[in-house]
Design an enzyme around this catalytic site. Structure first.
Site, PDB file in Angstrom:
ATOM      1  CB  SER A 186      -0.932   0.003   1.206  1.00 20.21           C
ATOM      2  OG  SER A 186      -0.172   0.019   2.393  1.00 20.21           O
ATOM      3  CG  HIS A 214      -4.159  -1.789  -0.277  1.00 16.30           C
ATOM      4  ND1 HIS A 214      -4.707  -0.521  -0.200  1.00 16.30           N
ATOM      5  CD2 HIS A 214      -3.687  -2.060   0.952  1.00 16.30           C
ATOM      6  CE1 HIS A 214      -4.543  -0.038   1.012  1.00 16.30           C
ATOM      7  NE2 HIS A 214      -3.926  -0.954   1.745  1.00 16.30           N
ATOM      8  CE  LYS A 245      -7.081  -1.022   3.698  1.00 15.16           C
ATOM      9  NZ  LYS A 245      -6.194  -2.022   4.262  1.00 15.16           N
TER      10      LYS A 245
END
Ligand code: PLP
Length: 401
Positions: A186, A214, A245
């Site tokens: 990330s 991610h 996320k």
């Protein structure tokens, strides 16, 4: 309350954090999460630092799906999964995630932090080896610490070093070996070389695990993740990830893989056994999100268009970025005070950004990290780019000037 030295010790450590510029204040938002947010003081800001890759966090359809599940299943369960804390919506979500990721079975957790914290100890012991990328997420590091397996660390994304560690673990006579990596890192937006990792795993008889926090929902042609992006779907042993996320952004995590792995975790994984799972409204909304992104790649496609546009334009203006294709775009400012000044100026110009400097990133690699979203309009990106250009000129950091 009788040990005054304890409290004054904490006060002086907090003061040191403040004077070293390492204190992390909270930035309070008074609106929904989104491409634009309203800050506590009433200003509207364009948000360039959320993990809201698909724009689903503050999205009305997501909220409606959560409201429908809230109505049907109620607010909560007051129980862990195996006593009386499992509803049909949790089983449906586990099945849907398995289909989406191309695995046999999935177990839900309250967070990806728990998924990673609870995955190693039930599966590996002192006879085994965990071979972990040096930049893996804190929750993987903590999970590995809770397990008795031997630890081997390889330099970030360095396949030659990974092979060295595999040889070392093999020579040490380790029974099972597992290579563990973030699918995407990330801080840099680096994509793990899963094709090469899978090849090395096969060469040395090792298992593989990826953390897709991610990546799930937007990496690969149909958004399945880094394994799809790298062409190794069906060849990764264990996949962990978050629902906090891209996949709706509330909270929740999962571990996915072969049936016997997931069944073992249901019997032995401590964050699953001793902690509630995600609330039913989050499970319901996550199901709706998976349905939506399985039917159409529109959000994923828009995210990648926005990413390509921003990466091209920010370089044209004269900034240095870490090259790549991921919606995490590190804009390099190198020196910590410049990164701090820059982020502060961008905030004044109406752009929410986060600056990172040592010790979060190596010395001399200070940066602001931009994160693109499918929710950003072209107009908003142009506004952000203009602000970058203005702040860059003011601070004298553009290459072309
Ligand atoms: C954000 C993140 C996590 C933690 O996710 P939560 O569901 O918020 O606990 C774990 N691993 C990686 C790689 C992450 O980026």
């Amino acid at each position: 309350m009788s040990d005054g030295a304890f409290y004054s010790g904490l006060q002086s450590k907090l003061e040191t954090l403040r004077s070293d510029g390492l204190f992390k204040p909270e930035r309070v938002i008074a609106s929904r999460q989104g491409a634009e947010v309203v800050s506590q003081d009433g200003r509207t800001l364009i948000n360039m630092c959320a993990n809201n890759y698909l724009g689903l966090s503050g999205d009305e359809q997501t909220s409606q799906a959560a409201a429908a599940a809230l109505e049907k299943y109620g607010y909560g369960l007051s129980s862990v999964r195996f006593i009386c804390g499992t509803q049909t919506v949790h089983k449906e979500l586990e099945q849907k995630l398995s289909e989406f990721l191309g695995t046999e079975d999935t177990i839900l957790y309250a967070a990806a932090f728990d998924a990673n914290g609870g995955v190693f100890e039930p599966l590996f012991d002192e006879n085994d080896a965990i071979i972990s990328d040096a930049l893996n997420h804190a929750s993987i590091i903590d999970g590995v610490r809770l397990c008795k397996a031997a630890r081997y660390r390889y330099a970030n994304n360095d396949m030659a070093d990974l092979e060295k560690q595999l040889i070392a673990a093999t020579e040490a006579g380790k029974r099972h070996k597992i290579i563990v990596t973030d699918g995407v890192f990330s801080m840099d937006g680096t994509i793990a070389q899963l094709d090469k990792i899978v090849e090395l795993a096969e060469k040395y008889g090792a298992l593989t695990m990826i953390d897709e926090s991610h990546a799930s929902g937007f990496m690969g042609k149909t958004g399945r993740g880094t394994h799809e992006h790298c062409g190794v779907m069906g060849r990764i042993d264990i996949i962990t990830g978050t629902l906090g996320k891209a996949l709706g952004g509330a909270m929740g995590g999962f571990t996915s893989g072969r049936k016997e792995v997931i069944e073992t975790l249901r019997q032995k994984s401590r964050p699953y056994l001793f902690s509630n799972t995600l609330a039913p409204m989050i499970a319901g909304a996550s199901l709706a999100v998976l349905d939506r992104i399985s039917k159409s790649t529109e959000l994923r496609d828009r995210l990648h268009e926005n990413t390509a546009y921003f990466r091209k334009e920010i370089e044209r203006i004269g900034f240095t970025i870490k090259p790549g294709t991921h919606p995490v775009v590190p804009v390099m400012l190198f020196e910590a005070p410049i990164a701090q000044k820059f982020a502060a100026r961008m905030f004044e110009l109406g752009v929410l950004l986060s600056g990172f400097f040592y010790p979060v990133v190596p010395m001399g690699q200070a940066r602001v990290r931009v994160q693109l979203s499918a929710a950003h309009t072209r107009e908003q990106l142009d506004t952000v780019l203009k602000a970058f250009e203005q702040a860059g000129k003011e601070l004298g950091i553009l290459k072309n000037n």
